[in-house]
Design a protein around this motif. Structure first.
Motif, PDB file in Angstrom:
ATOM      1  N   ALA A  69       0.873  -1.167   0.000  1.00  0.00           N
ATOM      2  CA  ALA A  69       0.000   0.000   0.000  1.00  0.00           C
ATOM      3  C   ALA A  69       0.911   1.217   0.000  1.00  0.00           C
ATOM      4  CB  ALA A  69      -0.901  -0.009   1.226  1.00  0.00           C
ATOM      5  N   LEU A  70       0.932   1.905  -1.117  1.00  0.00           N
ATOM      6  CA  LEU A  70       1.844   3.039  -1.258  1.00  0.00           C
ATOM      7  C   LEU A  70       1.203   4.326  -0.762  1.00  0.00           C
ATOM      8  CD1 LEU A  70       3.113   2.266  -4.862  1.00  0.00           C
ATOM      9  CD2 LEU A  70       4.411   2.031  -2.756  1.00  0.00           C
TER      10      LEU A  70
ATOM     11  N   ASP B 187       0.359   8.270  -0.757  1.00  0.00           N
ATOM     12  CA  ASP B 187       0.118   9.165  -1.899  1.00  0.00           C
ATOM     13  C   ASP B 187       1.385   9.860  -2.378  1.00  0.00           C
ATOM     14  OD1 ASP B 187      -2.527   8.500  -1.902  1.00  0.00           O
ATOM     15  OD2 ASP B 187      -3.180  10.274  -0.780  1.00  0.00           O
ATOM     16  N   ARG B 188       2.271  10.233  -1.451  1.00  0.00           N
ATOM     17  CA  ARG B 188       3.471  10.988  -1.823  1.00  0.00           C
ATOM     18  C   ARG B 188       4.414  10.179  -2.704  1.00  0.00           C
ATOM     19  NH1 ARG B 188       4.789   8.654   2.980  1.00  0.00           N
ATOM     20  NH2 ARG B 188       6.973   8.128   3.294  1.00  0.00           N
ATOM     21  N   VAL B 189       4.233   8.846  -2.718  1.00  0.00           N
ATOM     22  CA  VAL B 189       5.108   7.966  -3.491  1.00  0.00           C
ATOM     23  C   VAL B 189       4.358   7.278  -4.631  1.00  0.00           C
ATOM     24  CG1 VAL B 189       6.580   5.912  -3.348  1.00  0.00           C
ATOM     25  CG2 VAL B 189       6.602   7.578  -1.511  1.00  0.00           C
ATOM     26  N   ALA B 190       3.057   7.042  -4.436  1.00  0.00           N
ATOM     27  CA  ALA B 190       2.261   6.283  -5.408  1.00  0.00           C
ATOM     28  C   ALA B 190       2.343   6.862  -6.819  1.00  0.00           C
ATOM     29  CB  ALA B 190       0.805   6.207  -4.952  1.00  0.00           C
ATOM     30  N   GLU B 191       2.444   8.170  -6.926  1.00  0.00           N
ATOM     31  CA  GLU B 191       2.501   8.802  -8.242  1.00  0.00           C
ATOM     32  C   GLU B 191       3.876   8.654  -8.911  1.00  0.00           C
ATOM     33  OE1 GLU B 191       1.998  13.057  -7.891  1.00  0.00           O
ATOM     34  OE2 GLU B 191       3.502  13.164  -6.301  1.00  0.00           O
ATOM     35  N   LEU B 192       4.889   8.234  -8.143  1.00  0.00           N
ATOM     36  CA  LEU B 192       6.252   8.191  -8.653  1.00  0.00           C
ATOM     37  C   LEU B 192       6.698   6.822  -9.159  1.00  0.00           C
ATOM     38  CD1 LEU B 192       7.954  10.337  -5.855  1.00  0.00           C
ATOM     39  CD2 LEU B 192       6.972  11.112  -8.034  1.00  0.00           C
ATOM     40  N   VAL B 193       5.909   5.789  -8.859  1.00  0.00           N
ATOM     41  CA  VAL B 193       6.295   4.422  -9.228  1.00  0.00           C
ATOM     42  C   VAL B 193       5.092   3.639  -9.724  1.00  0.00           C
ATOM     43  CG1 VAL B 193       8.235   4.280  -7.599  1.00  0.00           C
ATOM     44  CG2 VAL B 193       5.961   3.535  -6.886  1.00  0.00           C
ATOM     45  N   TYR B 194       5.371   2.570 -10.444  1.00  0.00           N
ATOM     46  CA  TYR B 194       4.365   1.562 -10.758  1.00  0.00           C
ATOM     47  C   TYR B 194       4.624   0.397  -9.817  1.00  0.00           C
ATOM     48  CZ  TYR B 194       3.788   3.966 -15.246  1.00  0.00           C
ATOM     49  OH  TYR B 194       3.565   4.898 -16.234  1.00  0.00           O
ATOM     50  N   ASP B 195       3.592  -0.053  -9.120  1.00  0.00           N
ATOM     51  CA  ASP B 195       3.697  -1.238  -8.280  1.00  0.00           C
ATOM     52  C   ASP B 195       3.376  -2.419  -9.188  1.00  0.00           C
ATOM     53  OD1 ASP B 195       3.737  -3.167  -6.335  1.00  0.00           O
ATOM     54  OD2 ASP B 195       2.168  -2.280  -5.099  1.00  0.00           O
ATOM     55  N   ILE B 196       4.403  -3.123  -9.615  1.00  0.00           N
ATOM     56  CA  ILE B 196       4.246  -4.207 -10.583  1.00  0.00           C
ATOM     57  C   ILE B 196       4.026  -5.524  -9.846  1.00  0.00           C
ATOM     58  CG2 ILE B 196       5.379  -5.513 -12.429  1.00  0.00           C
ATOM     59  CD1 ILE B 196       6.963  -2.973 -13.059  1.00  0.00           C
ATOM     60  N   PRO B 197       2.939  -6.235 -10.160  1.00  0.00           N
ATOM     61  CA  PRO B 197       2.753  -7.543  -9.526  1.00  0.00           C
ATOM     62  C   PRO B 197       3.880  -8.491  -9.937  1.00  0.00           C
ATOM     63  CG  PRO B 197       0.798  -6.900 -10.808  1.00  0.00           C
ATOM     64  CD  PRO B 197       1.884  -5.912 -11.095  1.00  0.00           C
ATOM     65  N   ALA B 198       4.598  -8.986  -8.967  1.00  0.00           N
ATOM     66  CA  ALA B 198       5.729  -9.887  -9.245  1.00  0.00           C
ATOM     67  C   ALA B 198       5.258 -11.326  -9.060  1.00  0.00           C
ATOM     68  CB  ALA B 198       6.898  -9.569  -8.328  1.00  0.00           C
ATOM     69  N   ARG B 199       5.254 -12.069 -10.168  1.00  0.00           N
ATOM     70  CA  ARG B 199       4.812 -13.462 -10.125  1.00  0.00           C
ATOM     71  C   ARG B 199       5.841 -14.431 -10.691  1.00  0.00           C
ATOM     72  NH1 ARG B 199       0.202 -10.690 -12.244  1.00  0.00           N
ATOM     73  NH2 ARG B 199      -1.295 -10.313 -10.597  1.00  0.00           N
TER      74      ARG B 199
ATOM     75  N   ARG C 282      11.256  15.250  -5.711  1.00  0.00           N
ATOM     76  CA  ARG C 282      10.518  14.006  -5.949  1.00  0.00           C
ATOM     77  C   ARG C 282      11.435  12.797  -5.770  1.00  0.00           C
ATOM     78  NH1 ARG C 282       7.070  15.950 -11.236  1.00  0.00           N
ATOM     79  NH2 ARG C 282       5.723  17.378 -10.093  1.00  0.00           N
ATOM     80  N   LEU C 283      12.653  12.903  -6.263  1.00  0.00           N
ATOM     81  CA  LEU C 283      13.605  11.801  -6.082  1.00  0.00           C
ATOM     82  C   LEU C 283      13.887  11.571  -4.600  1.00  0.00           C
ATOM     83  CD1 LEU C 283      16.174  12.418  -8.941  1.00  0.00           C
ATOM     84  CD2 LEU C 283      14.735  10.401  -8.630  1.00  0.00           C
ATOM     85  N   LYS C 284      14.023  12.644  -3.852  1.00  0.00           N
ATOM     86  CA  LYS C 284      14.275  12.514  -2.415  1.00  0.00           C
ATOM     87  C   LYS C 284      13.104  11.827  -1.724  1.00  0.00           C
ATOM     88  CE  LYS C 284      15.693  15.035   1.724  1.00  0.00           C
ATOM     89  NZ  LYS C 284      15.320  13.918   2.513  1.00  0.00           N
ATOM     90  N   ARG C 285      11.870  12.177  -2.100  1.00  0.00           N
ATOM     91  CA  ARG C 285      10.693  11.501  -1.526  1.00  0.00           C
ATOM     92  C   ARG C 285      10.740  10.007  -1.802  1.00  0.00           C
ATOM     93  NH1 ARG C 285       6.479  15.274  -3.858  1.00  0.00           N
ATOM     94  NH2 ARG C 285       6.005  13.481  -5.136  1.00  0.00           N
ATOM     95  N   LEU C 286      11.101   9.650  -3.029  1.00  0.00           N
ATOM     96  CA  LEU C 286      11.165   8.246  -3.411  1.00  0.00           C
ATOM     97  C   LEU C 286      12.256   7.514  -2.633  1.00  0.00           C
ATOM     98  CD1 LEU C 286      10.347   5.877  -5.214  1.00  0.00           C
ATOM     99  CD2 LEU C 286      11.938   6.755  -6.933  1.00  0.00           C
ATOM    100  N   ILE C 287      13.435   8.096  -2.556  1.00  0.00           N
ATOM    101  CA  ILE C 287      14.549   7.462  -1.854  1.00  0.00           C
ATOM    102  C   ILE C 287      14.255   7.373  -0.358  1.00  0.00           C
ATOM    103  CG2 ILE C 287      17.001   7.646  -1.279  1.00  0.00           C
ATOM    104  CD1 ILE C 287      16.431   6.752  -4.189  1.00  0.00           C
ATOM    105  N   ASP C 288      13.659   8.410   0.221  1.00  0.00           N
ATOM    106  CA  ASP C 288      13.290   8.372   1.640  1.00  0.00           C
ATOM    107  C   ASP C 288      12.328   7.214   1.907  1.00  0.00           C
ATOM    108  OD1 ASP C 288      14.872  10.564   2.196  1.00  0.00           O
ATOM    109  OD2 ASP C 288      13.198  11.990   2.356  1.00  0.00           O
ATOM    110  N   PHE C 289      11.364   7.024   1.013  1.00  0.00           N
ATOM    111  CA  PHE C 289      10.415   5.919   1.162  1.00  0.00           C
ATOM    112  C   PHE C 289      11.136   4.573   1.070  1.00  0.00           C
ATOM    113  CE2 PHE C 289       7.674   2.738  -0.842  1.00  0.00           C
ATOM    114  CZ  PHE C 289       6.657   2.663   0.103  1.00  0.00           C
ATOM    115  N   ALA C 290      11.974   4.427   0.055  1.00  0.00           N
ATOM    116  CA  ALA C 290      12.697   3.161  -0.148  1.00  0.00           C
ATOM    117  C   ALA C 290      13.659   2.881   0.999  1.00  0.00           C
ATOM    118  CB  ALA C 290      13.447   3.188  -1.481  1.00  0.00           C
ATOM    119  N   GLU C 291      14.141   3.928   1.624  1.00  0.00           N
ATOM    120  CA  GLU C 291      15.045   3.768   2.765  1.00  0.00           C
ATOM    121  C   GLU C 291      14.317   3.114   3.947  1.00  0.00           C
ATOM    122  OE1 GLU C 291      18.511   6.596   4.607  1.00  0.00           O
ATOM    123  OE2 GLU C 291      16.556   7.508   4.243  1.00  0.00           O
ATOM    124  N   GLN C 292      13.031   3.368   4.059  1.00  0.00           N
ATOM    125  CA  GLN C 292      12.229   2.848   5.172  1.00  0.00           C
ATOM    126  C   GLN C 292      11.445   1.578   4.818  1.00  0.00           C
ATOM    127  OE1 GLN C 292      12.406   4.305   8.208  1.00  0.00           O
ATOM    128  NE2 GLN C 292      13.934   5.610   7.242  1.00  0.00           N
TER     129      GLN C 292
END
Length: 168
Positions: free
Chosen positions: A4-5, A7-19, A103-113
């Motif tokens: 569950a992404l 909002d601050r990150v959801a617009e920056l990435v595609y959540d791809i179903p990994a199968r 925007r990149l900082k928001r993405l990296i901050d999210f991925a860091e956590q």
């Protein structure tokens, strides 16, 4: 794994179903061995850390279009039971000075956590801008900033890049 992404990150990435699993792909023995080693290393993070070693968490996938780079990134996410987040350059890069870096900082901050596979598909398209003599400097700063920020990502975030080989 899905995520569950916020909002601050959801617009920056595609959540791809990994199968896809490793056994679903047709790969050389060398590549299979490398992938298994990476997965094994990541899966034994606690053991490695007990010896003050961090597992590798960055992968460069290189090859011509259609050779399975994206499928292999999906395999990493499936085998590691992590969400696969593909970076949307169209949502990150902005014409306003400083907005792209924010925007990149928001993405990296999210991925860091958040443990995930952060997938930079065709990263060379972004990196190429940095070496473009016509480029005014903003993209050079953005790519440099991104590379520095990615260096601070912890090993629970796996980063995959694809790079298209130059034809001929």
């Amino acid at each position: 794994a899905s995520l569950a992404l916020p909002d601050r990150v959801a617009e920056l990435v595609y959540d791809i179903p990994a199968r896809r699993r490793l056994d679903d792909l047709v790969l050389t023995e060398e590549i299979i061995s490398e992938v298994k080693e990476f997965i094994h290393e990541y899966s034994n993070t606690d053991l490695l850390r007990s010896y003050s070693i961090e597992p590798r968490h960055t992968v460069l996938l290189k090859g011509p279009p259609g050779n399975g780079k994206t499928s292999l990134a999906e395999v990493f996410a499936t085998e590691l039971d992590l969400p696969l987040l593909s970076v949307r350059y169209d949502a990150i890069i902005d014409s306003y000075l400083g907005e792209t870096a924010s925007r990149l900082k928001r993405l990296i901050d999210f991925a860091e956590q958040t443990p995930c596979v952060l997938f930079f598909d065709e990263f060379d398209a972004l990196g190429k801008e940095r070496s473009d003599v016509q480029e005014t400097g903003e993209m050079k700063r953005v790519v440099s900033s991104l590379l520095v920020q990615m260096d601070r990502l912890p090993s629970h975030t796996t980063v995959s890049y694809t790079h298209l080989q130059n034809p001929g």
